[in-house]
Design an enzyme around this catalytic site. Structure first.
Site, PDB file in Angstrom:
ATOM      1  N   LYS A   1       1.443   4.601  -2.655  1.00  0.00           N
ATOM      2  CA  LYS A   1       1.180   5.837  -2.140  1.00  0.00           C
ATOM      3  C   LYS A   1       2.582   6.802  -2.569  1.00  0.00           C
ATOM      4  CE  LYS A   1      -2.963   5.999  -0.977  1.00  0.00           C
ATOM      5  NZ  LYS A   1      -3.931   6.922  -1.783  1.00  0.00           N
TER       6      LYS A   1
ATOM      7  N   TYR B   1       0.734  -1.172   0.001  1.00  0.00           N
ATOM      8  CA  TYR B   1       0.102   0.079   0.006  1.00  0.00           C
ATOM      9  C   TYR B   1       0.787   1.082  -0.080  1.00  0.00           C
ATOM     10  CZ  TYR B   1      -2.933   3.672   2.008  1.00  0.00           C
ATOM     11  OH  TYR B   1      -3.570   4.817   2.124  1.00  0.00           O
TER      12      TYR B   1
END
Ligand SMILES: NC(=O)c1ccc[n+]([C@@H]2O[C@H](COP(=O)([O-])OP(=O)(O)OC[C@H]3O[C@@H](n4cnc5c(N)ncnc54)[C@H](O)[C@@H]3O)[C@@H](O)[C@H]2O)c1
Length: 247
Positions: free
Chosen positions: A160, A156
């Site tokens: 980002k 994740y």
């Protein structure tokens, strides 16, 4: 209404819940006309119904689909005549898990929703803003995990990190058209994502562990993120581009 976004047309993805809902509410309060984009029809219609008539529309769509971005562009132009601001807020997180165990399917889903969406938003929307010759602003909701990755949400965080890098690269490339691109990097927020970020039962003890790493001692609220997004979208920020703003 203080009108810091008066006369501007803003697309807010993931606007049906969480940070996105807060951004929709703030942008409408500040005078923008808002296009709420979300997969979730019921929540999208709920947020729309909470806004004064004529200030917003809801377009159901998947930000990882180029066709859906084209639908968003065409609907926005036919309803409001222009596009000034895009807030790429829709995003997903996996349930916290060892980085060696995340399935390829989950990995691909993270990349599709958190990165490919930015690619499509730039490809489909930036040319419209270029044609308008009025400048514009992209605000991409990245994450504190891009700046400070932690165990168990590594892939994740990697998506980002890509969102932050894309924001800075686009800021450099689109500056010639006065299109500003900035990223917001929230700490853990009080939204539907919390149980996934915890990766374990949502108990006061487990929350306390996350809170101990947040200097101001509380989770980010949708209003916190919306205030920062409003500033970056407004003319007050018209000489700010390519920043990653930790919230
Ligand atoms: N909540 C946090 O702790 C936190 C921290 C840092 C960054 N973020 C980022 O902030 C953004 C918003 O997070 P949130 O906590 O408000 O999430 P949330 O889960 O509360 O809401 C996300 C919204 O996005 C929509 N959405 C998801 N996938 C979509 C898709 N493919 N197409 C269109 N809509 C889609 C959902 O239906 C939902 O309405 C995300 O990009 C997230 O990664 C969140």
């Amino acid at each position: 209404m203080s009108g810091r976004l008066n006369g501007k047309v803003a697309i807010v993805t993931g606007g049906a819940l969480g940070f996105g809902e807060g951004i929709v509410i703030k942008f409408v309060q500040e005078g923008a006309l808002v296009v709420i984009v979300d997969l979730h029809k019921e929540n999208g219609e709920r947020v729309l119904a909470s806004q004064p008539r004529g200030t917003a529309i809801f377009v159901q769509g998947d930000v990882s689909s180029e066709q859906d971005w084209e639908k968003v562009r065409d609907t926005t132009l036919s309803r409001f005549g222009k596009i000034d601001i895009v807030v790429n807020n829709a995003g997903i997180v996996n349930s916290a898990i060892s980085s060696l165990e995340l399935t390829e399917k989950e990995f691909d889903r993270l990349c599709r929703v958190n990165i490919k969406s930015l690619y499509f938003s730039a490809r489909v929307i930036a040319p419209c803003i270029q044609k308008q010759s009025t400048g514009g602003a992209f605000i991409n909701i990245s994450s504190m995990s891009a700046l400070r990755p932690r165990p168990n949400l590594v892939w994740y965080a990697a998506t980002k990190g890509a969102a932050s890098a894309a924001t800075k690269g686009l800021a450099a490339e689109l500056a010639q058209d006065n299109i500003r691109c900035n990223a917001i990097c929230p700490v853990a927020g009080e939204t539907a994502m919390i149980p996934l970020v915890l990766g374990k039962p949502d108990t006061p003890e487990n929350r306390a562990k996350i809170l101990s790493g947040i200097p101001l001692g509380r989770f980010a609220t949708p209003a916190d993120i919306a205030n920062a997004a409003c500033f970056l979208a407004s003319d007050e920020a018209n000489f700010i581009t390519g920043v990653e703003l930790p919230i």
